[in-house]
Scaffold this motif. Sequence first.
Motif, PDB file in Angstrom:
ATOM      1  N   PRO A  36       0.318  -1.765  -0.029  1.00  0.00           N
ATOM      2  CA  PRO A  36      -0.296  -0.051   0.105  1.00  0.00           C
ATOM      3  C   PRO A  36       0.827   1.404  -0.344  1.00  0.00           C
ATOM      4  N   TRP A  37       1.730   1.004   0.707  1.00  0.00           N
ATOM      5  CA  TRP A  37       2.755   2.495   0.460  1.00  0.00           C
ATOM      6  C   TRP A  37       3.148   2.842  -0.893  1.00  0.00           C
ATOM      7  N   VAL A  38       3.154   2.460  -1.957  1.00  0.00           N
ATOM      8  CA  VAL A  38       3.175   2.890  -3.219  1.00  0.00           C
ATOM      9  C   VAL A  38       2.255   3.977  -3.580  1.00  0.00           C
ATOM     10  N   VAL A  39       2.111   3.941  -2.937  1.00  0.00           N
ATOM     11  CA  VAL A  39       0.618   5.255  -4.402  1.00  0.00           C
ATOM     12  C   VAL A  39       1.405   6.199  -3.663  1.00  0.00           C
ATOM     13  N   ASP A  40       1.339   6.271  -1.888  1.00  0.00           N
ATOM     14  CA  ASP A  40       2.121   7.470  -1.087  1.00  0.00           C
ATOM     15  C   ASP A  40       3.127   7.719  -1.474  1.00  0.00           C
ATOM     16  N   VAL A  41       4.262   6.722  -1.576  1.00  0.00           N
ATOM     17  CA  VAL A  41       5.814   6.585  -2.677  1.00  0.00           C
ATOM     18  C   VAL A  41       5.323   7.889  -3.553  1.00  0.00           C
ATOM     19  N   ALA A  42       4.608   7.024  -4.826  1.00  0.00           N
ATOM     20  CA  ALA A  42       3.810   7.676  -6.029  1.00  0.00           C
ATOM     21  C   ALA A  42       4.057   9.295  -6.182  1.00  0.00           C
ATOM     22  N   ALA A  43       2.929   9.363  -4.882  1.00  0.00           N
ATOM     23  CA  ALA A  43       1.998  10.963  -4.662  1.00  0.00           C
ATOM     24  C   ALA A  43       3.148  11.545  -4.408  1.00  0.00           C
ATOM     25  N   GLU A  44       3.898  11.284  -3.246  1.00  0.00           N
ATOM     26  CA  GLU A  44       5.182  12.263  -3.003  1.00  0.00           C
ATOM     27  C   GLU A  44       6.036  13.056  -3.877  1.00  0.00           C
ATOM     28  N   ALA A  45       6.493  11.655  -4.917  1.00  0.00           N
ATOM     29  CA  ALA A  45       7.360  12.313  -6.375  1.00  0.00           C
ATOM     30  C   ALA A  45       5.914  12.365  -7.642  1.00  0.00           C
ATOM     31  N   GLY A  46       5.374  12.777  -6.598  1.00  0.00           N
ATOM     32  CA  GLY A  46       4.757  13.171  -8.829  1.00  0.00           C
ATOM     33  C   GLY A  46       3.842  12.566  -9.562  1.00  0.00           C
ATOM     34  N   VAL A  47       4.316  11.660  -9.063  1.00  0.00           N
ATOM     35  CA  VAL A  47       4.056  10.475 -10.321  1.00  0.00           C
ATOM     36  C   VAL A  47       2.469   9.824 -10.419  1.00  0.00           C
ATOM     37  N   PRO A  48       2.156   9.633 -10.748  1.00  0.00           N
ATOM     38  CA  PRO A  48       0.621   9.245 -10.799  1.00  0.00           C
ATOM     39  C   PRO A  48       0.635   7.463 -10.503  1.00  0.00           C
ATOM     40  N   ALA A  49      -0.374   7.360 -10.037  1.00  0.00           N
ATOM     41  CA  ALA A  49      -0.649   5.879  -9.532  1.00  0.00           C
ATOM     42  C   ALA A  49      -1.699   5.177  -9.786  1.00  0.00           C
ATOM     43  N   ALA A  50      -1.901   3.927  -9.737  1.00  0.00           N
ATOM     44  CA  ALA A  50      -2.998   3.157  -9.713  1.00  0.00           C
ATOM     45  C   ALA A  50      -2.494   1.635  -8.690  1.00  0.00           C
ATOM     46  N   VAL A  51      -4.135   1.451  -8.192  1.00  0.00           N
ATOM     47  CA  VAL A  51      -3.840   0.203  -7.681  1.00  0.00           C
ATOM     48  C   VAL A  51      -4.315  -1.201  -8.508  1.00  0.00           C
ATOM     49  N   LEU A  52      -4.197  -1.963  -8.697  1.00  0.00           N
ATOM     50  CA  LEU A  52      -4.583  -3.174  -9.937  1.00  0.00           C
ATOM     51  C   LEU A  52      -5.503  -4.164  -8.173  1.00  0.00           C
ATOM     52  N   TRP A  53      -6.742  -4.240  -7.996  1.00  0.00           N
ATOM     53  CA  TRP A  53      -6.952  -5.336  -7.741  1.00  0.00           C
ATOM     54  C   TRP A  53      -7.678  -6.149  -8.017  1.00  0.00           C
ATOM     55  N   VAL A  54      -6.062  -7.952  -7.473  1.00  0.00           N
ATOM     56  CA  VAL A  54      -6.787  -8.849  -8.459  1.00  0.00           C
ATOM     57  C   VAL A  54      -7.729  -9.586  -8.056  1.00  0.00           C
ATOM     58  N   GLN A  55      -8.351  -9.433  -7.044  1.00  0.00           N
ATOM     59  CA  GLN A  55      -9.800 -10.315  -6.544  1.00  0.00           C
ATOM     60  C   GLN A  55     -10.627  -9.536  -7.175  1.00  0.00           C
ATOM     61  N   SER A  56     -12.440  -9.543  -6.909  1.00  0.00           N
ATOM     62  CA  SER A  56     -13.032  -9.775  -7.124  1.00  0.00           C
ATOM     63  C   SER A  56     -13.794  -8.135  -7.062  1.00  0.00           C
ATOM     64  N   CYS A  57     -14.865  -7.317  -7.216  1.00  0.00           N
ATOM     65  CA  CYS A  57     -15.073  -5.969  -6.727  1.00  0.00           C
ATOM     66  C   CYS A  57     -15.472  -6.923  -6.182  1.00  0.00           C
ATOM     67  N   ALA A  58     -17.057  -7.836  -5.804  1.00  0.00           N
ATOM     68  CA  ALA A  58     -17.287  -7.646  -4.698  1.00  0.00           C
ATOM     69  C   ALA A  58     -16.055  -8.066  -3.387  1.00  0.00           C
TER      70      ALA A  58
END
Length: 151
Positions: free
Chosen positions: A36-58
């Motif tokens: 989960p820290w990847v998104v924080d580090v990317a945001a601090e660096a000004g790099v857009p981030a995506a979250v890949l959720w590999v399970q279902s929407c449910a």
Amino acid sequence: MRYFETSAPAAFAELLGRQAEVGRPVTYVVGNPFLPWVVDVAAEAGVPAAVLWVQSCAVLSLYYHYARGLVEFPPEDDTDARVVLPGLPPLSVADVPSFLPPSNPYKMIADAILGQFRNVDKAAWLFVNSFTELERDVLAALPGVTPRRRS
């Protein structure tokens, strides 16, 4: 995992900086619920981030509602109790992901997964493994979960 959580973010930030310094700036980053820290580090660096959720929407909905305190799951020994979430049929305790009940012996993994929902609003994209026709009601009930669009 604890060591990784404390040392990897700084190393990743350094990597992003080095890439920019040599003229190969990272244009976006994809993280997952175990990092989960990847998104924080990317945001601090000004790099857009995506979250890949590999399970279902449910499953995404279950974790999201739990992590945000929007639902309380009944005790594990109450087999008649039901969890009610938007877009899903009533669920028994046995239907809840095994990382959420108090008896889960893998608290660090649960914390990592739930940690993703503390900063999902920093992500520019949320990629979910889904089959729209099978999860139409769940998808329709999750508009507040999707990250805000950035221009």
